[in-house]
Design an enzyme around this catalytic site. Structure first.
Site, mmCIF file in Angstrom:
data_model
loop_
_atom_site.group_PDB
_atom_site.id
_atom_site.type_symbol
_atom_site.label_atom_id
_atom_site.label_comp_id
_atom_site.label_asym_id
_atom_site.label_seq_id
_atom_site.Cartn_x
_atom_site.Cartn_y
_atom_site.Cartn_z
ATOM 1 N N PRO A 37 -12.595 9.273 -1.367
ATOM 2 C CA PRO A 37 -13.062 8.161 -2.189
ATOM 3 C C PRO A 37 -14.381 8.504 -2.883
ATOM 4 O O PRO A 37 -15.053 9.485 -2.545
ATOM 5 C CB PRO A 37 -13.258 7.037 -1.169
ATOM 6 C CG PRO A 37 -13.625 7.758 0.089
ATOM 7 C CD PRO A 37 -12.839 9.051 0.070
ATOM 8 N N GLU A 38 -14.758 7.658 -3.826
ATOM 9 C CA GLU A 38 -16.015 7.857 -4.555
ATOM 10 C C GLU A 38 -17.226 7.702 -3.629
ATOM 11 O O GLU A 38 -18.244 8.372 -3.830
ATOM 12 C CB GLU A 38 -16.103 6.862 -5.711
ATOM 13 C CG GLU A 38 -17.327 7.000 -6.590
ATOM 14 C CD GLU A 38 -17.348 8.278 -7.416
ATOM 15 O OE1 GLU A 38 -18.370 8.538 -8.074
ATOM 16 O OE2 GLU A 38 -16.332 9.020 -7.408
ATOM 17 N N ALA A 39 -17.133 6.842 -2.635
ATOM 18 C CA ALA A 39 -18.211 6.671 -1.654
ATOM 19 C C ALA A 39 -17.603 6.275 -0.322
ATOM 20 O O ALA A 39 -16.547 5.639 -0.270
ATOM 21 C CB ALA A 39 -19.212 5.616 -2.123
#
Length: 642
Positions: free
Chosen positions: A491-493
Site C-alpha cells: 500500500p501507499e502507507a
C-alpha cells in the site's frame, strides 16, 4: 553702488542686471556647460575625464568563469574577449577603408576596456548560457575508464534456459509490452492511460512532452532494446521542444527529464542528450531567484520566474534537496558554473539552519530560510534529500565530506527519535510532528533500507555492522507490507498499532501506483549480500505485477491492494519503465553481470545498481583537460563485480 545712489533709479534685479542682460548671461552659461560636457564624449583622449564623471561599467558577466581549455588562461587571469565589432576581417573578406572617425572610436573603445574593473564571480554575474562551445566532454576517455563495457554478460550462466535468464527475459518482455503500448496509444504524451488507450499530459511538466520517452531511455538501452531506443532517440531529436510556457514542477522536471537525458548521454555519448539537458537546466534557473537561494517548487517557463506569491508558499526538503547530483553534472558537461553554485548554496543554507533535535523538517520558507512546520519524514516530502547526501559523497569519490557529515548526522537523529520496533518485531521509521510520532511508514520511505545499506561501509567502524543489520530489518518490514496484502503488492502507507502491523488502515492509503522503492531496496541488499531471499522477494513482485496490474494496453496502478479484484487507476507511470522494471531486472541478474548505473533521478530507484552490488572494484576518475574540478564518479563504476 553708485547707480543705487542716483535719485529715481530702480535696478532691474537684485544683481543690477536688466532682463536682456540676464538673457545674455544665461545663454553664455548654457553654452559653456554644453561645451564642457560635450568634451567628455566628443573630444579625443577623454577617457581620463570619463573616469572622473562616469561610473565604471561592469565586465560582461561570467567572463572569468570560462574554464581553461587547451591552454586558455585560468579564471581570474583571462583577458576579456574581443568585441566582435572590432575583430579583424576574415581572410578573403572585402577590405574597406576605415574613416579617421571610425579609427578614433576604435582606439578609444580599446582604451576603455583597459580600465573596466573585472566582475567578481558572484551568482549575479554568472552567465545563464552554457559555454558549450569552449568545453567538450571527452566521452571516449570516459568510456575507456570503465572497467567493463556498458552492455555485456560477463560471468553470465552458459545455460540457455537457466532460471535467472528466463526471469530476466520475462521482465524484458514486460518492458517491451509497456513501451509498445505507450508508443501505440500515447507516443509523445507524458504518460499512457492503458484503460482508455490514450495519452495523459498532466499539469506538472509545464507543457513539456514525452516524459515516458525520456524517463525510459536508459532502461531501453540497458535491456538492449535497440530498436525501441532508436525510436526514443529520434523522438528526442525531432519532437522534444523546449519552447513551452506553462508552470512546471522543478523537482519532477529535474528527476524525469534532466536525469533521463544525462543518463542517456553517459550511456551513449550522443550529443543531443547533453545539449537538451543543458538547455532545459537553463530554463529551470529562475526558480532559484529567491532571497535565500532555496528554490520555489514551481517555475513559470513563460515569465521566467518562480510560481506563487513572493511571500507565500513553502519549499519542500525532498525537492530542493534532490537537485545536487544532476546540477553538478550540468556544470561538468557545460562549463557553466551557475548550476553548481545554485545547489551548493542550497546545501549551505540547509547545513546552517537550526534543526530541532538534529532533524530536518519537510517544509521551509524560500523567503526567510526558516522551517515552516516541524513535520519530519524519511518518506514523502523528505526522502531523496537524504539519498542525495550519501550519493554526493560517493559520486565525488568520497571527497564531499560535507555531504558525508550531513548524512550521518541526520541518520543518527533519525535513529534516535524516529526508529521504532513494533510489538511484532518489525523495525520501522515513524513520522514526527512537533514531538509526536505517527507510527506509520509510507511506500516512499522503503527506499531507506537500500540507502542505509549503501552508506554502511563508510560509517564509523563500530556502526557498520549495525547499519547493515538495520538496513536488512527495514527492508524486511517493507516486504511484510507486501506479503500481508491480498495482491502481494504494498500500500501507499502502512501503520503499526495494536490492531495491525505493516498494513494500511483505510482505503485512501491502500492504493499502489507501480512504485519502485521496495524492489529497489531488494536490489541493494541482493547486491551487497547475495542473499537469495531478495531475489525471491523481487520475483514475487514481478508475479503480482503481471497478475494484477497488466491490462490489454499496458500496466496500471490499482486502487486497493487488499482486493483480489482491484480496480485500475488507468495510469502507466513513467517511473514504472524508468525505475521499477529496471530495478527488478537488475535484481534478477547474476552477481557477475555488468550494468552501468544511472544518475539518481527519482528517490533512489532510478539506477539499476546504484553504487550497490559487491563493492565496486574501481573508482572512475574523470580527469578532463579543462580547469573545472575533475568529477570522480564512483556512481558510474560497474557495481556488479563478484
Amino acid at each position: 553702488m553708485l547707480m543705487r545712489k542716483v535719485p529715481g533709479f530702480v535696478p532691474a534685479s537684485p544683481w543690477g542686471l536688466r532682463l536682456p542682460q540676464k538673457f545674455l548671461f544665461l545663454l553664455f552659461l548654457s553654452g559653456l556647460v554644453t561645451l564642457c560636457f560635450g568634451a567628455l564624449f566628443l573630444l579625443p583622449h577623454s577617457s581620463r575625464l570619463k573616469r572622473l564623471f562616469l561610473a565604471p561599467r561592469a565586465q560582461k558577466p561570467g567572463l572569468e568563469l570560462v574554464a581553461e581549455v587547451g591552454g586558455r588562461s585560468p579564471p581570474g587571469k583571462q583577458e576579456p574577449p574581443r568585441n566582435p565589432a572590432l575583430a579583424e576581417p576574415a581572410l578573403g573578406a572585402r577590405h574597406h577603408r576605415v574613416s579617421p572617425r571610425r579609427k578614433e572610436w576604435m582606439r578609444r573603445a580599446q582604451h576603455l576596456k583597459e580600465w573596466i574593473p573585472r566582475a567578481r564571480p558572484t551568482e549575479e554575474h554568472i552567465p545563464t548560457t552554457a559555454s558549450s562551445s569552449l568545453l567538450r566532454f571527452d566521452f571516449e576517455a570516459f568510456q575507456r575508464r570503465l572497467r567493463h563495457p556498458v552492455l555485456g554478460t560477463r560471468a553470465e550462466s552458459t545455460e540457455p534456459q537457466s532460471p535467472v535468464r528466463a526471469q530476466r527475459e520475462k521482465i524484458k518482455e514486460m518492458m517491451q509490452f509497456a513501451w509498445a503500448s505507450y508508443r501505440r496509444y500515447a507516443m509523445g504524451k507524458n504518460e499512457l492511460r492503458p484503460l482508455s488507450k490514450d495519452g495523459y499530459q498532466g499539469h506538472i511538466f509545464g507543457g513539456l512532452n514525452g516524459a515516458t520517452i525520456i524517463d525510459s531511455l536508459d532502461t531501453l538501452y540497458l535491456m538492449e532494446l535497440k530498436e525501441e531506443f532508436q525510436e526514443a532517440k529520434a523522438w528526442v531529436e525531432n519532437y522534444f521542444h523546449l519552447n513551452v510556457t506553462g508552470e512546471a514542477s522543478l523537482f519532477e522536471v529535474n528527476i524525469r527529464y534532466i536525469g533521463g537525458l544525462l543518463s542517456a548521454f553517459y550511456l551513449t555519448g550522443e550529443e543531443v542528450f547533453r545539449s537538451k539537458a543543458i538547455q532545459l537546466g537553463e530554463k529551470l534557473l529562475p526558480a532559484f531567484n529567491t532571497p535565500t537561494g532555496i528554490p520555489k517548487s514551481v517555475v513559470n517557463f513563460k515569465r521566467g520566474n518562480w510560481g506563487w506569491a513572493s511571500t507565500g508558499g513553502s519549499s519542500i526538503l525532498a525537492e530542493c534537496g534532490s537537485l545536487h547530483l544532476e546540477f553538478l553534472h550540468l556544470t561538468e558537461l557545460s562549463g557553466n558554473q551557475i548550476f553548481a553554485e545554485k545547489v551548493r548554496r542550497i546545501r549551505r543554507v540547509l547545513r546552517d539552519m537550526k534543526k530541532p533535535y538534529g532533524l530536518y523538517p519537510n517544509f521551509l520558507s524560500p523567503v526567510t530560510g526558516t522551517w515552516e512546520q516541524h513535520h519530519v519524514s524519511i518518506g514523502g516530502l523528505g526522502d531523496s534529500f537524504y539519498e542525495y547526501l550519501i550519493k554526493s559523497w560517493l559520486m565525488s569519490a568520497k571527497t564531499d565530506t560535507e555531504a558525508k557529515a550531513m548524512y550521518y548526522e541526520a541518520l543518527e537523529a533519525i535513529e534516535m527519535y524516529l526508529l521504532n520496533v513494533s510489538p511484532g518485531g518489525l523495525t520501522y521509521i515513524a513520522e514526527w510532528r512537533g514531538g509526536i510520532l505517527d507510527h506509520k511508514m509510507g511506500h516512499l520511505a522503503c527506499f531507506s533500507g537500500g540507502m542505509i545499506a549503501l552508506g554502511a561501509e563508510d560509517a564509523k567502524e563500530e556502526k557498520r555492522a549495525h547499519y547493515q543489520e538495520l538496513a536488512a530489518q527495514i527492508t524486511r518490514t517493507c516486504h511484510e507490507s507486501y506479503a500481508r496484502s491480498d495482491t502481494k503488492l504494498g500500500p501507499e502507507a502502512f501503520w503499526f498499532n495494536s490492531n495491525k502491523e505493516a498494513e494500511a488502515t483505510h482505503e485512501g492509503e491502500s492504493y499502489y501506483i507501480l512504485r519502485p522503492e521496495v524492489v529497489e531496496s531488494y536490489m541493494y541488499l541482493w547486491r551487497l549480500t547475495h542473499d537469495p531471499i531478495y531475489r525471491e522477494w523481487g520475483w514475487e513482485v514481478v508475479t503480482a505485477l503481471e497478475r494484477y496490474c497488466r491490462t490489454q494496453a499496458g500496466f496500471s496502478g490499482i486502487h486497493n491492494v487488499y482486493s483480489t479484484a482491484p480496480r485500475h487507476d488507468n495510469k502507466q507511470q513513467s517511473f514504472f519503465l524508468a525505475e521499477t522494471l529496471k530495478t527488478v531486472v537488475t535484481c534478477s541478474r547474476s552477481p557477475g553481470g555488468t550494468v552501468l548505473t544511472r544518475l539518481p533521478s527519482r528517490p533512489a530507484a532510478s539506477h539499476p545498481c546504484s553504487l550497490a552490488g559487491s563493492r565496486p572494484q574501481q573508482t572512475l576518475s574523470l580527469k578532463p583537460p579543462w580547469s573545472a574540478p575533475a568529477l570522480q564518479l564512483e556512481s558510474w563504476s560497474p557495481c556488479c563485480a563478484p
